[in-house]
Scaffold this active site. Structure first.
Site, short mmCIF file in Angstrom:
data_model
loop_
_atom_site.label_atom_id
_atom_site.label_comp_id
_atom_site.label_asym_id
_atom_site.label_seq_id
_atom_site.Cartn_x
_atom_site.Cartn_y
_atom_site.Cartn_z
N SER A 66 10.81 21.18 16.51
CA SER A 66 10.87 20.78 15.10
C SER A 66 12.23 20.20 14.71
O SER A 66 12.32 19.14 14.10
CB SER A 66 10.56 21.98 14.21
OG SER A 66 9.30 22.51 14.54
N GLY A 67 13.30 20.90 15.05
CA GLY A 67 14.64 20.47 14.64
C GLY A 67 15.10 19.23 15.38
O GLY A 67 15.62 18.28 14.78
N CYS A 90 6.63 25.53 17.57
CA CYS A 90 5.77 25.54 16.38
C CYS A 90 4.43 24.86 16.64
O CYS A 90 3.37 25.42 16.38
CB CYS A 90 6.48 24.88 15.20
SG CYS A 90 5.41 24.67 13.78
N CYS A 134 3.44 28.39 15.35
CA CYS A 134 2.81 28.37 14.02
C CYS A 134 1.42 27.72 13.98
O CYS A 134 0.50 28.28 13.39
CB CYS A 134 3.69 27.59 13.03
SG CYS A 134 5.45 27.75 13.31
N LYS A 154 -1.34 29.43 16.15
CA LYS A 154 -1.46 30.78 15.54
C LYS A 154 -2.32 30.72 14.27
O LYS A 154 -3.24 31.51 14.09
CB LYS A 154 -0.07 31.33 15.26
CG LYS A 154 0.03 32.70 14.63
CD LYS A 154 -0.08 32.75 13.12
CE LYS A 154 0.83 31.86 12.36
NZ LYS A 154 2.21 32.22 12.32
N ALA A 192 17.56 19.15 30.49
CA ALA A 192 18.92 18.59 30.51
C ALA A 192 19.92 19.73 30.47
O ALA A 192 19.74 20.69 29.72
CB ALA A 192 19.11 17.67 29.31
N GLY A 247 6.80 45.18 15.72
CA GLY A 247 6.29 45.35 14.35
C GLY A 247 6.75 44.23 13.45
O GLY A 247 6.81 44.38 12.23
N TYR A 296 6.86 39.70 12.70
CA TYR A 296 5.91 38.63 12.38
C TYR A 296 4.81 38.51 13.46
O TYR A 296 3.63 38.53 13.15
CB TYR A 296 6.62 37.28 12.38
CG TYR A 296 7.42 36.88 11.18
CD1 TYR A 296 6.85 36.07 10.19
CD2 TYR A 296 8.76 37.22 11.06
CE1 TYR A 296 7.60 35.62 9.12
CE2 TYR A 296 9.51 36.77 9.99
CZ TYR A 296 8.94 35.97 9.02
OH TYR A 296 9.68 35.53 7.97
N GLU A 316 0.88 39.53 13.12
CA GLU A 316 -0.09 38.43 13.02
C GLU A 316 -1.11 38.49 14.15
O GLU A 316 -2.32 38.32 13.93
CB GLU A 316 0.65 37.08 13.04
CG GLU A 316 1.46 36.86 11.78
CD GLU A 316 2.21 35.53 11.73
OE1 GLU A 316 2.66 35.14 10.65
OE2 GLU A 316 2.37 34.88 12.78
N ARG A 319 8.22 50.71 17.10
CA ARG A 319 9.23 51.76 17.32
C ARG A 319 9.75 52.37 16.01
O ARG A 319 10.25 53.47 16.00
CB ARG A 319 10.40 51.21 18.13
CG ARG A 319 11.21 50.14 17.42
CD ARG A 319 12.36 49.67 18.30
NE ARG A 319 13.11 48.59 17.65
CZ ARG A 319 14.13 47.95 18.21
NH1 ARG A 319 14.50 48.25 19.44
NH2 ARG A 319 14.76 46.99 17.56
N GLY A 346 10.66 40.04 19.40
CA GLY A 346 11.73 39.12 19.04
C GLY A 346 11.86 37.97 20.02
O GLY A 346 11.19 37.94 21.06
N ALA A 374 6.10 33.38 4.73
CA ALA A 374 4.78 34.04 4.74
C ALA A 374 4.57 34.70 6.08
O ALA A 374 5.01 34.20 7.10
CB ALA A 374 3.69 33.01 4.50
N HIS A 377 -6.73 30.81 -15.14
CA HIS A 377 -7.75 31.84 -15.12
C HIS A 377 -9.07 31.31 -14.58
O HIS A 377 -9.43 30.18 -14.90
CB HIS A 377 -7.94 32.37 -16.55
CG HIS A 377 -8.88 33.52 -16.64
ND1 HIS A 377 -8.55 34.77 -16.18
CD2 HIS A 377 -10.15 33.58 -17.12
CE1 HIS A 377 -9.59 35.58 -16.38
NE2 HIS A 377 -10.56 34.89 -16.94
N GLU A 401 -2.52 34.71 -11.70
CA GLU A 401 -2.22 34.83 -13.13
C GLU A 401 -1.51 36.16 -13.42
O GLU A 401 -0.82 36.31 -14.42
CB GLU A 401 -3.47 34.67 -13.99
CG GLU A 401 -4.51 35.74 -13.83
CD GLU A 401 -5.77 35.44 -14.66
OE1 GLU A 401 -5.64 35.31 -15.89
OE2 GLU A 401 -6.86 35.32 -14.07
#
Ligand code: NDP
Length: 454
Positions: free
Chosen positions: A15-16, A43, A48, A51, A115, A178, A180, A184, A201, A264, A343, A438, A443
């Site tokens: 992405s970057g 991603c 993402c 997923k 590279a 525990g 993201y 998910e 943990r 992680g 999110a 509504h 709301e």
């Protein structure tokens, strides 16, 4: 005429990197980008995007069940894992093609190779063992799943990388972590009918998010049938050919068909030979950069997960764009990492913008809390007793809304819009003065009048 092969060489087409390459080329720079796996990065290829497609797939069983309350008689349903994988792969191929097309259209040369640094201006391309030089180098190789290899048997496990390509859906799975990804994927596997155990943990899950929401999501996940075990330290995994035995300190073992670590992600700096260019890393192996994404070496920059600022796609994109604007567009842009809405596509979903109650209390001392827990309208007929939760954290001095946290359907969509309001400095009075839409769940955000704590 520059003495280098390229004005800019980007390592990593995620992405970057892709954003930086395209924008820099648009400013007239001669740009090349090297990618050792597939253009699109984590991603698009194994993060993402696939997923979210899996999350959609995993909702259907519940929805077929809930449809009865609305008068539908749904026939016997059957899930085909291979069909999902094939359709997902086709979509990823399509997106990969678009990324390649856009890079080419911008005039960026794509090099299919790893590279590695030779010096501050020279890179070795591993695919054909050639070298290439560039005036500036942008390092954007992302991050990779971390598995604690000190746990005996941890190598038997998969990570999210493999979860997207499983030959067959297991009957049971233990997911360790525990955060993201663990949360998910627990929702995904459970929704697809896999007997799912989440072993964390600490407790409750999703450390770093608002405590009420953490407890709320955990409660709802348990209600959906996931075996969420907190304070569960995995001390060993034993391969019994037909299944794995997962040993947990001070708790009964569990037997499962598959074990997945989601503990992680670590910056992808190993083997890049950054030391040959003199680039400094932090203790976690992340590249240290200033607010313009510049490393300690004047012509070398880094963006995205490899810098460990916030491991999120939109952050990497923003950093890549800001780098190109700053260096090639003559518009210095320092990325603002404060207030990143986010999110978690857990089930139920969680969307959040701004400070948690805990962080706000630490920073502001006294805060007002507005909280509402209710049954979303759909569940009045669906038969589900799933709860929705909304929480506002307000500074009583300035009336500014410091944080907003939502658990329930479409919480992620709401977080994006709340992010704008909070970034603009909206006050509780602004929320109150906004007319409700509504009938919606959101709301509630503009109708909460009674402080639950203050
Ligand atoms: P997270 O940092 O979110 O969570 C890691 C989890 O693993 C934590 O629960 C942590 O526990 C636990 N953990 C870490 N080390 C160990 C260990 N040695 N033994 C047992 N448990 C351990 O990382 P993820 O892997 O879930 O995701 C990586 C990154 O990807 C995230 O930081 C996020 O930014 C990004 N991401 C974003 C998504 C989104 O925007 N929806 C979706 C997926 C990923 P503890 O809490 O105790 O530290």
């Amino acid at each position: 005429m520059t003495k280098y092969d390229y004005d800019l060489f980007v390592i990593g087409a995620g992405s970057g990197g892709v954003r930086a390459a395209r924008i820099a080329a648009g400013y007239g720079a001669k740009v090349a980008i090297a990618e050792e796996y597939r253009v699109g990065g984590t991603c698009v290829i194994r993060g993402c995007v696939p997923k979210k497609l899996f999350v959609y797939a995993s909702h259907f069983a519940e929805e077929f069940e809930q449809a009865k309350g609305f008068g539908w008689k749904v026939g016997k349903s059957k899930f085909d894992w291979h069909k999902l994988l094939a359709n997902k792969d086709a979509e990823i191929d399509r997106l990969n093609g678009i990324y390649i097309k856009n890079l080419k259209a911008a005039g960026v040369k794509i090099i299919e190779s790893r590279a590695e640094f030779e010096d501050a201006h020279t890179l070795r391309l591993i695919a054909d063992d050639s070298t290439v030089t560039a005036e500036r180098i942008l390092v954007a190789p992302g991050a990779a799943p971390y598995v604690p290899h000190n746990v005996p048997g941890a190598t038997y496990s998969i990570t999210s990388n493999e979860a997207f390509h499983l030959e067959k859906l297991p009957k049971s799975i233990a997911i360790i972590g525990g955060g993201y990804i663990a949360v998910e994927f627990a929702g995904i596997f459970n929704g697809l009918g896999v007997d799912t155990h989440l072993l964390y943990r600490g407790g409750p899950i999703l450390r770093g998010f608002d405590q009420d929401l953490r407890e709320g999501v955990q409660r709802e996940m348990i209600k959906k049938g996931i075996d969420v075990q907190t304070h569960a330290n995995v001390i060993g995994i034993v391969d019994h050919t037909t299944h794995f035995n997962v040993e947990i300190a001070d708790k009964p073992d569990i037997d499962v068909e598959l074990v997945m670590y989601a503990t992680g992600r670590v910056p992808n700096t190993d083997g890049l030979c950054l030391e040959k260019a003199g680039v400094i890393l932090d203790g976690a192996g992340a590249i240290m950069v200033d607010e313009y994404s510049k490393t300690n070496i004047d012509n070398i920059y880094a963006v995205g997960d490899v810098t460990n600022r916030a491991q999120l796609t939109p952050v990497a994109i923003r950093e890549g764009h800001a780098f190109a604007d700053t260096v090639y567009g003559g518009k210095p842009v320092a990325v603002d990492h404060a207030l990143i809405p986010t999110a978690v596509f857990s089930q139920p979903e969680m969307g959040t913008a701004g400070l948690t109650e805990e962080a706000a209390r630490k920073q502001y001392g006294k805060v007002d809390i507005y909280k509402s827990t209710f049954r979303p309208m759909k569940h009045t007929l669906s038969g589900s007793d799933e709860q929705m939760m909304m929480k506002l954290i307000v500074d009583p001095e300035s009336d500014k809304v410091l944080g907003c946290h939502i658990m329930g359907p479409d919480a992620g969509e709401m977080a994006q819009l709340l992010g704008i309001s909070l970034k603009m400095g909206a006050t509780k009075a602004d929320f109150d003065a906004t007319m409700a839409v509504h009938p919606t769940a959101s709301e509630e955000l503009v109708t909460m009048r009674t402080k639950s704590e203050g």
